[in-house]
Design an enzyme around this catalytic site. Sequence first.
Site, PDB file in Angstrom:
ATOM      1  N   SER A  90       0.848  -1.185   0.000  1.00 25.15           N
ATOM      2  CA  SER A  90       0.000   0.000   0.000  1.00 25.15           C
ATOM      3  C   SER A  90       0.883   1.234   0.000  1.00 25.15           C
ATOM      4  O   SER A  90       1.804   1.344   0.822  1.00 25.15           O
ATOM      5  CB  SER A  90      -0.919   0.033   1.223  1.00 25.15           C
ATOM      6  OG  SER A  90      -1.493   1.315   1.405  1.00 25.15           O
ATOM      7  N   GLY A  91       0.599   2.170  -0.898  1.00 29.44           N
ATOM      8  CA  GLY A  91       1.399   3.387  -0.965  1.00 29.44           C
ATOM      9  C   GLY A  91       1.193   4.291   0.229  1.00 29.44           C
ATOM     10  O   GLY A  91       2.147   4.727   0.879  1.00 29.44           O
ATOM     11  N   ASP A 252     -11.011   6.338  -0.778  1.00 26.41           N
ATOM     12  CA  ASP A 252      -9.700   6.683  -0.230  1.00 26.41           C
ATOM     13  C   ASP A 252      -9.571   8.199  -0.190  1.00 26.41           C
ATOM     14  O   ASP A 252      -9.841   8.889  -1.169  1.00 26.41           O
ATOM     15  CB  ASP A 252      -8.607   6.077  -1.124  1.00 26.41           C
ATOM     16  CG  ASP A 252      -7.235   6.047  -0.473  1.00 26.41           C
ATOM     17  OD1 ASP A 252      -6.940   6.953   0.329  1.00 26.41           O
ATOM     18  OD2 ASP A 252      -6.460   5.129  -0.773  1.00 26.41           O
ATOM     19  N   GLY A 257      -1.466   5.349  -3.523  1.00 31.30           N
ATOM     20  CA  GLY A 257      -0.181   5.130  -4.178  1.00 31.30           C
ATOM     21  C   GLY A 257      -0.172   3.952  -5.133  1.00 31.30           C
ATOM     22  O   GLY A 257       0.446   4.005  -6.204  1.00 31.30           O
TER      23      GLY A 257
END
Length: 341
Positions: A90-91, A252, A257
Amino acid sequence: MRSSKTIHVISAHAEGEVGDVIVGGVAPPPGETLWEQRNWIARDGRLRNFMLNEPRGGVFRHVNLLVPPKDPRADAAFIIMEPEDTPPMSGSNSICVSTVLLDSGLVEMVEPVTELVLEAPGGLVHVRAECRNGKAERIFVRNLPSFAAQLDVALDVPGVGRVTVDTAFGGDSFVVVRPQDVGVEIARDRARDLAEMGIAITNAANAQLGFHHPENPEWRHISFCLFAGEIERRDGVLRAASAVAIQPGKIDRSPTGTAVSARMAILHARGEMAEGEQFVAISIIGSEFSGRIAGLTSVGDHPAILPEISGRGWITGIHQHMLDPDDPWPEGYRLRDTWGV
């Protein structure tokens, strides 16, 4: 106060998306690799439920568990817990973890630039942090190799009709749709509509298209729907609005990302973005992640890019989450009024 468990957390967000970090009170899960530890967390479910379900959590929150790295090249390792999944990478969470490690002193900060290697369940990610006055001001993350999977395929979505979509991997798996094709716009007052439609599109894509990662056969589903706004090229930089619907039904707050990485892979596959070029994604709240194609590679038989993403993170608090032994909801609860469709 009495408690049968106490979990120590440093809370953080990256460009608006919450990514809390567990720094104590939880033993590393069993497993010879980080992926095996991730699988154990996903199957067991108790830690995710305790931290993410109400009354301690909510659909808006992600939580990262720091564990000792398995790869000797890594400085730290983390397992990501989202409300409905335990993803490879996950970014926003990697930015939160990096910020917490550096700003709290868990990893020594070197100014003006600190470099470290994080191990995510999907593999190693290289981090470069621009630091000043004891604060990690911007985090650059060299993400997992990312690739376009299916381009311009038809998808029948209940309540929407037939739409043309792409699928891609950017550290996690996406179905990508243009918002104008489904009659929505990326705006704050359309967040609920985007969330509900995005989940319907994700579910339809899983039923009709599926997903195959050529080097990780266990990853067989599409996690998210990316509403990909129109590209604008300004002073040589590509820019676009972006909104990602996350199961079980939220948008989000950051530009996501892994979505930036997936979209750059699609743009490169179409010849619309070259190695070295920059792409800026703008979230539903106006925050930004910057992406760059740092190199080219392949994942199985898929041409792939080496994406670098960057954004900012901030610590928001320090918490001790506790469990009274008489609490009738030891793993919390969920209600559909906030937990979506």
